[in-house]
Design a protein around this motif. Structure first.
Motif, PDB file in Angstrom:
ATOM      1  N   LEU A   1      -4.196   8.813   5.612  1.00  0.00           N
ATOM      2  CA  LEU A   1      -4.794   7.502   5.815  1.00  0.00           C
ATOM      3  C   LEU A   1      -5.532   7.461   7.141  1.00  0.00           C
ATOM      4  O   LEU A   1      -5.056   7.998   8.155  1.00  0.00           O
ATOM      5  CB  LEU A   1      -3.709   6.427   5.783  1.00  0.00           C
ATOM      6  CG  LEU A   1      -2.883   6.419   4.485  1.00  0.00           C
ATOM      7  CD1 LEU A   1      -1.730   5.439   4.590  1.00  0.00           C
ATOM      8  CD2 LEU A   1      -3.761   6.134   3.295  1.00  0.00           C
TER       9      LEU A   1
ATOM     10  N   THR B   1      -7.455   2.593  -5.773  1.00  0.00           N
ATOM     11  CA  THR B   1      -8.144   1.855  -4.717  1.00  0.00           C
ATOM     12  C   THR B   1      -8.287   0.393  -5.042  1.00  0.00           C
ATOM     13  O   THR B   1      -8.211  -0.464  -4.165  1.00  0.00           O
ATOM     14  CB  THR B   1      -9.524   2.494  -4.445  1.00  0.00           C
ATOM     15  OG1 THR B   1      -9.336   3.871  -4.106  1.00  0.00           O
ATOM     16  CG2 THR B   1     -10.245   1.805  -3.308  1.00  0.00           C
TER      17      THR B   1
ATOM     18  N   LEU C   1       0.939   4.126  -2.908  1.00  0.00           N
ATOM     19  CA  LEU C   1       0.582   5.513  -2.604  1.00  0.00           C
ATOM     20  C   LEU C   1       1.754   6.454  -2.893  1.00  0.00           C
ATOM     21  O   LEU C   1       1.556   7.569  -3.383  1.00  0.00           O
ATOM     22  CB  LEU C   1       0.134   5.638  -1.155  1.00  0.00           C
ATOM     23  CG  LEU C   1      -1.176   4.928  -0.797  1.00  0.00           C
ATOM     24  CD1 LEU C   1      -1.409   4.976   0.712  1.00  0.00           C
ATOM     25  CD2 LEU C   1      -2.351   5.512  -1.555  1.00  0.00           C
TER      26      LEU C   1
ATOM     27  N   GLU D   1      -6.796   6.361  10.573  1.00  0.00           N
ATOM     28  CA  GLU D   1      -6.405   5.577  11.745  1.00  0.00           C
ATOM     29  C   GLU D   1      -7.351   5.993  12.859  1.00  0.00           C
ATOM     30  O   GLU D   1      -7.251   7.106  13.378  1.00  0.00           O
ATOM     31  CB  GLU D   1      -4.951   5.837  12.147  1.00  0.00           C
ATOM     32  CG  GLU D   1      -3.943   5.263  11.183  1.00  0.00           C
ATOM     33  CD  GLU D   1      -2.505   5.404  11.661  1.00  0.00           C
ATOM     34  OE1 GLU D   1      -2.284   5.682  12.870  1.00  0.00           O
ATOM     35  OE2 GLU D   1      -1.601   5.254  10.818  1.00  0.00           O
TER      36      GLU D   1
ATOM     37  N   LEU E   1     -10.660   4.510   3.631  1.00  0.00           N
ATOM     38  CA  LEU E   1      -9.241   4.228   3.842  1.00  0.00           C
ATOM     39  C   LEU E   1      -8.443   5.508   4.084  1.00  0.00           C
ATOM     40  O   LEU E   1      -7.420   5.490   4.763  1.00  0.00           O
ATOM     41  CB  LEU E   1      -8.647   3.495   2.636  1.00  0.00           C
ATOM     42  CG  LEU E   1      -9.300   2.175   2.248  1.00  0.00           C
ATOM     43  CD1 LEU E   1      -8.618   1.585   1.019  1.00  0.00           C
ATOM     44  CD2 LEU E   1      -9.271   1.198   3.412  1.00  0.00           C
ATOM     45  N   GLY E   2      -8.896   6.606   3.495  1.00  0.00           N
ATOM     46  CA  GLY E   2      -8.177   7.867   3.618  1.00  0.00           C
ATOM     47  C   GLY E   2      -8.629   8.835   2.555  1.00  0.00           C
ATOM     48  O   GLY E   2      -9.739   8.716   2.028  1.00  0.00           O
TER      49      GLY E   2
ATOM     50  N   ARG F   1       0.829  -1.205   0.000  1.00  0.00           N
ATOM     51  CA  ARG F   1       0.000   0.000   0.000  1.00  0.00           C
ATOM     52  C   ARG F   1       0.865   1.257   0.000  1.00  0.00           C
ATOM     53  O   ARG F   1       0.611   2.195  -0.753  1.00  0.00           O
ATOM     54  CB  ARG F   1      -0.933  -0.012   1.215  1.00  0.00           C
ATOM     55  CG  ARG F   1      -1.817   1.215   1.311  1.00  0.00           C
ATOM     56  CD  ARG F   1      -2.738   1.140   2.487  1.00  0.00           C
ATOM     57  NE  ARG F   1      -3.806   0.186   2.168  1.00  0.00           N
ATOM     58  CZ  ARG F   1      -4.845  -0.058   2.942  1.00  0.00           C
ATOM     59  NH1 ARG F   1      -4.957   0.570   4.089  1.00  0.00           N
ATOM     60  NH2 ARG F   1      -5.766  -0.906   2.595  1.00  0.00           N
TER      61      ARG F   1
ATOM     62  N   GLY G   1       0.339  10.325   5.084  1.00  0.00           N
ATOM     63  CA  GLY G   1       0.915   9.213   4.343  1.00  0.00           C
ATOM     64  C   GLY G   1       1.896   9.738   3.312  1.00  0.00           C
ATOM     65  O   GLY G   1       2.362  10.878   3.405  1.00  0.00           O
TER      66      GLY G   1
ATOM     67  N   PHE H   1      -1.356  11.791   0.431  1.00  0.00           N
ATOM     68  CA  PHE H   1      -2.418  10.995   1.021  1.00  0.00           C
ATOM     69  C   PHE H   1      -2.418  11.128   2.535  1.00  0.00           C
ATOM     70  O   PHE H   1      -1.370  11.243   3.167  1.00  0.00           O
ATOM     71  CB  PHE H   1      -2.233   9.521   0.644  1.00  0.00           C
ATOM     72  CG  PHE H   1      -2.314   9.298  -0.839  1.00  0.00           C
ATOM     73  CD1 PHE H   1      -3.542   9.106  -1.450  1.00  0.00           C
ATOM     74  CD2 PHE H   1      -1.171   9.321  -1.629  1.00  0.00           C
ATOM     75  CE1 PHE H   1      -3.630   8.931  -2.816  1.00  0.00           C
ATOM     76  CE2 PHE H   1      -1.254   9.151  -3.000  1.00  0.00           C
ATOM     77  CZ  PHE H   1      -2.483   8.947  -3.595  1.00  0.00           C
TER      78      PHE H   1
END
Length: 159
Positions: free
Chosen positions: A57, A156, A36, A59, A127-128, A32, A66, A55
């Motif tokens: 992400l 994605t 990215l 959490e 996911l973000g 990943r 990211g 990006f």
């Protein structure tokens, strides 16, 4: 080895080429972070008049920085805060012509004047976000929105 291309034709045709480049870059790669990182580098060399692309992400209840291209950035953004957090919470792309007019804008780079944020959602799971900033007012339009949503959809599929 990746080689930059000459982006010719309409903006849509140029975006189609960069999406094809993305597909070639991430095909078969399971990391990943690698995907990215390459996606942000690809957009960084493709898009003109931007000062940040990368990006955040998800959490827990916040977005965490990211892979990106640009100056050091805010590390954590709560859901619902700023352009990124709002786009993530709503799960909708936001195109902001003037970030100074956006309530609660988080200024990571004082040079940024406009912004586009595209949520990354897979199997109904957030996911973000993809975040792109520009030092120009109203840099992003409906073509950017549509084509960056396609870019994110392609990305994605490999995340």
């Amino acid at each position: 080895m990746f080689q930059t291309a000459s982006y010719e034709g309409t903006r849509e045709e140029q975006y189609h080429l960069v999406i094809a480049q993305l597909k070639a870059l991430i095909d078969g790669e399971t990391s990943r972070i690698a995907n990215l990182a390459n996606a942000s580098a690809l957009l960084g060399q493709f898009l003109h008049d931007i000062n940040w692309v990368g990006f955040y992400l998800l959490e827990g209840e916040q977005l965490v920085l990211g892979p990106f291209q640009g100056l050091p950035a805010c590390v954590r953004i709560p859901l619902g805060r700023g352009v990124c957090g709002t786009a993530a919470e709503r799960r909708e792309t936001l195109v902001i012509e003037d970030v100074e007019q956006f309530p609660g804008h988080i200024a990571c780079d004082a040079a940024s004047r406009s912004e586009i944020v595209v949520p990354i959602v897979k199997d109904d799971e957030l996911l973000g976000v993809l975040d792109i900033d520009s030092p120009q007012l109203a840099r992003f339009d409906s073509v950017d929105r549509s084509m960056l949503e396609r870019f994110v959809a392609e990305l994605t599929a490999q995340l």
